[in-house]
Motif scaffolding. Structure first.
Motif, PDB file in Angstrom:
ATOM      1  N   THR A  92       0.451  -1.385   0.135  1.00 32.99           N
ATOM      2  CA  THR A  92      -0.066  -0.115   0.014  1.00 32.99           C
ATOM      3  C   THR A  92       0.992   1.147   0.268  1.00 32.99           C
ATOM      4  O   THR A  92       1.929   1.623   0.320  1.00 32.99           O
ATOM      5  N   VAL A  93       0.984   1.987  -0.880  1.00 32.89           N
ATOM      6  CA  VAL A  93       1.391   3.780  -0.735  1.00 32.89           C
ATOM      7  C   VAL A  93       0.110   4.982  -0.054  1.00 32.89           C
ATOM      8  O   VAL A  93      -1.602   4.805   0.006  1.00 32.89           O
ATOM      9  N   ASN A  94       0.776   5.165   1.036  1.00 36.33           N
ATOM     10  CA  ASN A  94      -0.588   7.113   1.429  1.00 36.33           C
ATOM     11  C   ASN A  94      -0.023   7.714   0.162  1.00 36.33           C
ATOM     12  O   ASN A  94       1.341   8.381  -0.417  1.00 36.33           O
ATOM     13  N   GLY A  95      -1.197   7.934  -0.356  1.00 37.12           N
ATOM     14  CA  GLY A  95      -1.416   9.053  -1.581  1.00 37.12           C
ATOM     15  C   GLY A  95      -0.382  10.217  -1.858  1.00 37.12           C
ATOM     16  O   GLY A  95      -0.107  10.942  -2.941  1.00 37.12           O
ATOM     17  N   PHE A  96      -0.307  10.862   0.052  1.00 37.13           N
ATOM     18  CA  PHE A  96      -0.310  12.506  -0.050  1.00 37.13           C
ATOM     19  C   PHE A  96       1.571  11.968  -0.090  1.00 37.13           C
ATOM     20  O   PHE A  96       1.990  12.634  -0.457  1.00 37.13           O
TER      21      PHE A  96
END
Length: 67
Positions: free
Chosen positions: A55-59
């Motif tokens: 998962t990647v934090n979009g910010f």
């Protein structure tokens, strides 16, 4: 090789190779005979393995997500 084996180095292209060799008698080195050995080098299978999902934090993003 002196022990009668044939060594194929890593990275040898796939194909059929024929090697001619000669043997001679120790006590009578003029008593010789030639023979051939044929070696088939096959291409290795290419095995792709799926990456582990992440998962990647979009910010903040990520640059090392995929293994």
């Amino acid at each position: 090789n002196a022990d009668g084996t044939v060594t194929i180095v890593a990275g040898t292209a796939a194909g059929t190779y024929t090697v001619t060799y000669e043997i001679s008698e120790n006590l009578n080195p003029t008593n010789t005979d030639q023979a051939t050995v044929t070696v088939e080098v096959v291409a290795p299978a290419i095995v792709a393995v799926d990456d582990t999902p992440g998962t990647v934090n979009g910010f903040t993003g990520a640059d090392d997500l995929i293994n």
